[in-house]
Write a protein that holds these residues in place. Structure first.
Motif, PDB file in Angstrom:
ATOM      1  N   THR A  26      -8.683   7.299   4.435  1.00  0.00           N
ATOM      2  CA  THR A  26     -10.312   7.606   4.796  1.00  0.00           C
ATOM      3  C   THR A  26     -10.920   8.153   3.534  1.00  0.00           C
ATOM      4  O   THR A  26     -12.176   8.566   3.623  1.00  0.00           O
ATOM      5  CB  THR A  26     -10.669   8.665   5.915  1.00  0.00           C
ATOM      6  OG1 THR A  26      -9.758   9.946   5.710  1.00  0.00           O
ATOM      7  CG2 THR A  26     -10.044   7.920   7.134  1.00  0.00           C
ATOM      8  N   ARG A  27     -10.280   8.339   2.311  1.00  0.00           N
ATOM      9  CA  ARG A  27     -10.609   8.840   1.257  1.00  0.00           C
ATOM     10  C   ARG A  27     -10.435   7.939  -0.116  1.00  0.00           C
ATOM     11  O   ARG A  27      -9.383   7.052   0.014  1.00  0.00           O
ATOM     12  CB  ARG A  27      -9.787  10.297   0.809  1.00  0.00           C
ATOM     13  CG  ARG A  27     -10.017  11.400   2.261  1.00  0.00           C
ATOM     14  CD  ARG A  27      -9.053  12.341   1.815  1.00  0.00           C
ATOM     15  NE  ARG A  27      -9.159  13.072   0.525  1.00  0.00           N
ATOM     16  CZ  ARG A  27      -8.404  14.118   0.026  1.00  0.00           C
ATOM     17  NH1 ARG A  27      -7.437  14.611   0.690  1.00  0.00           N
ATOM     18  NH2 ARG A  27      -8.760  14.589  -1.108  1.00  0.00           N
TER      19      ARG A  27
ATOM     20  N   ASP B 157      -4.298   8.825   2.004  1.00  0.00           N
ATOM     21  CA  ASP B 157      -5.176   8.724   3.167  1.00  0.00           C
ATOM     22  C   ASP B 157      -6.244   7.813   3.099  1.00  0.00           C
ATOM     23  O   ASP B 157      -7.060   7.698   2.197  1.00  0.00           O
ATOM     24  CB  ASP B 157      -5.887  10.205   2.839  1.00  0.00           C
ATOM     25  CG  ASP B 157      -6.806  10.571   4.300  1.00  0.00           C
ATOM     26  OD1 ASP B 157      -7.125   9.369   4.919  1.00  0.00           O
ATOM     27  OD2 ASP B 157      -6.882  11.762   4.508  1.00  0.00           O
TER      28      ASP B 157
ATOM     29  N   ASN C  28     -14.344  12.075   6.680  1.00  0.00           N
ATOM     30  CA  ASN C  28     -13.566  12.916   6.024  1.00  0.00           C
ATOM     31  C   ASN C  28     -14.426  13.145   4.718  1.00  0.00           C
ATOM     32  O   ASN C  28     -14.652  12.128   3.724  1.00  0.00           O
ATOM     33  CB  ASN C  28     -12.557  12.297   5.589  1.00  0.00           C
ATOM     34  CG  ASN C  28     -11.377  13.093   4.987  1.00  0.00           C
ATOM     35  OD1 ASN C  28     -11.808  13.991   4.098  1.00  0.00           O
ATOM     36  ND2 ASN C  28     -10.172  12.809   5.060  1.00  0.00           N
TER      37      ASN C  28
END
Length: 273
Positions: free
Chosen positions: A226-227, A224, A210
Motif C-alpha cells: 500500500t506504499r 508493504d 495508508n
C-alpha cells in the motif's frame, strides 16, 4: 670457452613477490567495486528518472488530447474498465498493446494474456530486483511507477474524477503523479493492468488507505504493497504533475507527504520537501 651466463639468474617471480602482487590486485579491486556500484546505481536512478519524466509528459499529452488525466480505473466506449497505465500506452509509443487491449471481447483489456503480460520498458525501473524480468506473478507484468490515487482518482469518492491539470490548485510542481514502487511486494505485485478489485495488486498507492511515506529499501518480504518504496538509501523518486522528477527522502514527515499527494488541499509543503 666459458659461458657468460650467471647460473644464479632467474626469470620468474618468487612466491613472496607473487603474493604481494595478488594482494595489491585485491586491494585495487576492493577500491574499484564500490565505485563501479555507485556509477551503476547513478545510471539506474537516471534511467528511472527518465521513465518518470516520460510518464509525466504522457499524462500531460493525454490531458491535452482527451481533456483530462486518465482515471485510476476507467471505462470508455466498449471497454468496461482499464487502468490509468493502459490509457497512457498510446502516449509512450505502445500503440500495438493498446489496440490489442481494445479488441478484447470481454471488454476488460487485462483479460487478454498478451496485454497483461506485456513488458513495457518505460514502466520498469532498472534497480528493481523483485520481479522475474518484469513479471511480478503468473503471467502478469509489473510497473515500478505507482499512480497516486489522490490525483488519478478521488479518495473515498470515485476512481475516475476526470481531473484536469489546470484544476490542480496546489501547483503542478508540488503534486505527485507517480512514485517508485517494488514490482513484487510481499505476497503481492504492482501489476500495471490490474483492476480495482484488490488494492494490493494495483500499480498504485492510496494515501487514504495508508498515508505513510515511502519505505526505505525494505526486503521483498517486508514490502508493504500500500506504499511506495525507495530502491536504495538515496530515497524514492517521484514524478510530478509538471513533468519534473524529484527525490523524496524516506524520512519526510507525514504532513508534507500528504500535502504533496493531495492536489487541492491547500497544504503548505514543509522544509523537508
Amino acid at each position: 670457452m666459458l659461458s657468460n651466463l650467471n647460473p644464479r639468474t632467474r626469470s620468474g617471480f618468487t612466491l613472496i613477490e607473487l603474493l604481494v602482487v595478488i594482494a595489491i590486485i585485491a586491494v585495487l579491486i576492493g577500491l574499484l567495486v564500490p565505485a563501479v556500484q555507485k556509477v551503476r546505481e547513478a545510471a539506474n536512478r537516471m534511467s528511472s528518472a527518465n521513465n518518470l519524466k516520460q510518464l509525466g509528459i504522457a499524462v500531460q499529452s493525454h490531458n491535452d488530447g482527451v481533456g483530462y488525466i486518465p482515471g485510476q480505473w476507467e471505462g470508455r466506449g466498449t471497454i468496461i474498465g482499464a487502468s490509468q497505465h493502459f490509457w497512457l500506452l498510446p502516449y509512450i509509443e505502445q500503440e500495438a498493446i493498446y489496440k490489442l487491449g481494445l479488441a478484447d471481447t470481454s471488454f476488460y483489456p487485462h483479460n487478454t494474456v498478451a496485454v497483461r503480460s506485456a513488458i513495457i520498458k518505460p514502466f520498469l525501473a532498472p534497480s528493481d530486483t523483485t520481479t522475474n524480468n518484469g513479471i511480478a506473478t503468473g503471467d502478469w507484468a509489473a510497473s515500478n511507477y505507482a499512480a497516486n490515487h489522490g490525483v488519478f482518482g478521488e479518495p473515498n469518492v470515485q476512481w475516475n474524477p476526470k481531473r484536469r491539470i489546470a484544476n490542480i490548485q496546489d501547483g503542478t510542481s508540488n503534486t505527485i503523479l507517480f512514485a517508485e514502487k517494488y514490482g513484487a511486494c510481499g505476497g503481492n505485485g504492482s501489476l500495471w493492468s490490474h483492476g480495482t478489485w484488490t488494492w494490493q495488486w494495483m500499480s498504485t498507492y492510496a494515501i487514504n488507505v495508508n498515508n505513510n511515506p515511502p519505505q526505505a529499501a525494505p526486503t521483498k518480504a517486508a514490502c508493504d504493497p500500500t506504499r511506495p518504496q525507495a530502491f536504495g538509501s538515496s530515497g524514492c523518486q517521484v514524478g510530478l504533475c509538471d513533468g519534473s522528477v524529484r527525490n523524496i527522502n524516506t524520512s519526510i514527515t507525514v504532513a508534507t507527504w500528504l500535502s504533496a499527494n493531495y492536489p487541492n488541499d491547500n497544504g503548505v509543503l514543509g522544509s523537508d520537501w
